[in-house]
Design a protein around this motif. Structure first.
Motif, mmCIF file in Angstrom:
data_model
loop_
_atom_site.group_PDB
_atom_site.id
_atom_site.type_symbol
_atom_site.label_atom_id
_atom_site.label_comp_id
_atom_site.label_asym_id
_atom_site.label_seq_id
_atom_site.Cartn_x
_atom_site.Cartn_y
_atom_site.Cartn_z
ATOM 1 N N THR A 116 36.123 31.448 34.832
ATOM 2 C CA THR A 116 37.361 31.130 35.548
ATOM 3 C C THR A 116 37.649 32.154 36.637
ATOM 4 O O THR A 116 37.622 31.829 37.822
ATOM 5 C CB THR A 116 38.553 31.050 34.577
ATOM 6 N N GLY A 117 37.895 33.411 36.246
ATOM 7 C CA GLY A 117 38.261 34.426 37.229
ATOM 8 C C GLY A 117 37.213 34.702 38.289
ATOM 9 O O GLY A 117 37.453 34.539 39.488
ATOM 10 N N ILE A 118 36.017 35.091 37.849
ATOM 11 C CA ILE A 118 34.956 35.463 38.797
ATOM 12 C C ILE A 118 34.470 34.246 39.583
ATOM 13 O O ILE A 118 34.247 34.317 40.797
ATOM 14 C CB ILE A 118 33.792 36.157 38.054
ATOM 15 N N VAL A 119 34.302 33.114 38.897
ATOM 16 C CA VAL A 119 33.857 31.897 39.582
ATOM 17 C C VAL A 119 34.865 31.486 40.655
ATOM 18 O O VAL A 119 34.490 31.098 41.766
ATOM 19 C CB VAL A 119 33.621 30.750 38.575
ATOM 20 N N TYR A 120 36.161 31.590 40.330
ATOM 21 C CA TYR A 120 37.185 31.252 41.319
ATOM 22 C C TYR A 120 37.079 32.146 42.551
ATOM 23 O O TYR A 120 37.184 31.679 43.683
ATOM 24 C CB TYR A 120 38.573 31.396 40.695
ATOM 25 N N LEU A 121 36.888 33.447 42.319
ATOM 26 C CA LEU A 121 36.779 34.369 43.452
ATOM 27 C C LEU A 121 35.582 34.019 44.339
ATOM 28 O O LEU A 121 35.694 33.951 45.561
ATOM 29 C CB LEU A 121 36.631 35.812 42.953
ATOM 30 N N LEU A 122 34.433 33.805 43.727
ATOM 31 C CA LEU A 122 33.233 33.450 44.490
ATOM 32 C C LEU A 122 33.439 32.131 45.229
ATOM 33 O O LEU A 122 33.082 32.000 46.407
ATOM 34 C CB LEU A 122 32.024 33.345 43.555
ATOM 35 N N PHE A 123 34.014 31.167 44.532
ATOM 36 C CA PHE A 123 34.221 29.845 45.101
ATOM 37 C C PHE A 123 35.159 29.908 46.304
ATOM 38 O O PHE A 123 34.851 29.412 47.386
ATOM 39 C CB PHE A 123 34.784 28.914 44.023
ATOM 40 N N PHE A 124 36.311 30.539 46.119
ATOM 41 C CA PHE A 124 37.293 30.611 47.194
ATOM 42 C C PHE A 124 36.787 31.417 48.387
ATOM 43 O O PHE A 124 37.070 31.093 49.539
ATOM 44 C CB PHE A 124 38.598 31.219 46.692
ATOM 45 N N ASP A 125 36.034 32.504 48.100
ATOM 46 C CA ASP A 125 35.517 33.331 49.186
ATOM 47 C C ASP A 125 34.484 32.596 50.027
ATOM 48 O O ASP A 125 34.243 32.947 51.176
ATOM 49 C CB ASP A 125 34.890 34.621 48.621
ATOM 50 N N SER A 126 33.857 31.585 49.455
ATOM 51 C CA SER A 126 32.790 30.887 50.170
ATOM 52 C C SER A 126 33.294 29.705 51.000
ATOM 53 O O SER A 126 32.669 29.315 51.990
ATOM 54 C CB SER A 126 31.737 30.386 49.173
ATOM 55 N N LEU A 127 34.434 29.126 50.617
ATOM 56 C CA LEU A 127 34.863 27.857 51.201
ATOM 57 C C LEU A 127 35.072 27.884 52.706
ATOM 58 O O LEU A 127 34.684 26.967 53.426
ATOM 59 C CB LEU A 127 36.153 27.377 50.529
ATOM 60 N N ARG A 128 35.692 28.952 53.209
ATOM 61 C CA ARG A 128 36.075 28.965 54.628
ATOM 62 C C ARG A 128 34.877 29.026 55.560
ATOM 63 O O ARG A 128 34.985 28.751 56.747
ATOM 64 C CB ARG A 128 37.003 30.154 54.898
#
Length: 307
Positions: A228-240
């Protein structure tokens, strides 16, 4: 930003997206070994995500840049309700059926987004889109094993209904989050997981946590912090830095990893009809994505909820 920097950002973003999808693909494997029911496991996930991401939000100083609006906050809270229900039903599906069947049914969500978008936003469905929906529907029937002799009790205990509900609420989450513009991913996720804590705390059986072994706690902590935490960070950082087309392709890594782990580590072996059904679901979903890329973008983007 120059071309080299843009290329570097894109490559880094792809790597982060790949890592996040591969990690998330293993969540079904871990949930089955947590010894917790769906409500308790989602509660832990909400608590871990809230603490982890809010800490990152504060440490990065992003909280100082937030632009709060009543519209965004309301939409985020609604998304939070849908997201939590999505999680609960997905883990419930994992409890009742194999990861492969649950994840295949669950990934009908983009098709439901298309269908609901047509109903709610009056988007016209093309012939190809209708064919894609039909292909995915046939695939879901084959994967689930439903036939004319299937009773209602058998259907409810198969996990298929829970997987369908998870997919529906994931689609609702995506559509409801479409208009969130001002809030950062940190603020969005913080509000959504906070909603989850308040939603689930009256339903949580805290006694179940006292029965966990040390291995169970490691699995639960992994699901909460890493998935949840780490995956969210990686996911959100990549989207833009990624286009919707690239994201649409990379999200296929999630079910691919889930099905691979289910086959290799748990010994699940889909029969011929289920195998055909899996191919039909993902083939139809891929066809839907390709034919709708010029329409309003319902794919993942910064500020929207994720799995």
């Amino acid at each position: 930003m120059n071309h080299n920097q843009a290329s570097l950002n894109s490559s880094s973003a792809k790597l982060k997206m790949i890592v996040s999808m591969v990690i998330f693909g293993s969540i079904g494997f871990f949930s089955e070994r947590s010894n917790l029911q769906s409500v308790e496991l989602v509660f832990v996930r909400c608590v871990c995500a809230t603490l982890f991401l809010s800490t990152c939000w504060v440490l990065t100083g992003k909280y100082k840049e937030e632009k709060w609006s009543k519209k965004d906050i309301f939409q985020t809270l609604v998304c939070g309700v849908f997201l939590v229900l999505n999680w609960v039903f997905l883990f419930k599906a994992f409890e009742q059926t194999s990861v492969t069947v649950a994840i295949s049914i669950y990934h009908l969500a983009p098709v439901f987004v298309l269908l609901l978008g047509a109903i709610l936003y009056k988007e016209k469905l093309t012939l190809i889109s209708v064919m894609s929906l039909g292909i995915c529907f046939i695939g879901a029937l084959l994967v689930s094993g439903i036939n004319a002799g299937t009773s209602m009790s058998d259907l409810l205990s198969s996990g298929v209904v829970w997987g369908l509900l998870a997919a529906f609420f994931y689609a609702f989450t995506t559509l409801a989050g479409k208009g969130i513009r001002e809030l950062s991913p940190y603020a969005t996720t913080f509000l959504q997981t906070l909603v989850g804590i308040f939603m689930l705390i009256p339903l949580v059986s805290f006694h179940s946590f006292s029965e966990l072994s040390s291995i169970n706690w490691i699995v639960v902590a992994t699901t909460g912090i890493i998935h949840t935490g780490i995956v969210y960070l990686l996911f959100f950082d990549s989207l833009r830095f990624l286009s919707s087309n690239v994201i649409s392709v990379l999200v296929f890594l999630d079910p691919a990893v889930a099905i691979l782990l289910d086959t290799l580590l748990t010994g699940f072996r889909p029969d011929i009809l289920q195998s055909v059904g899996i191919v039909l679901i993902f083939g139809g979903m891929g066809l839907t994505m390709m034919k709708t890329k010029k329409k309003p973008d319902y794919s993942y983007r910064e500020g929207e909820s994720v799995k």
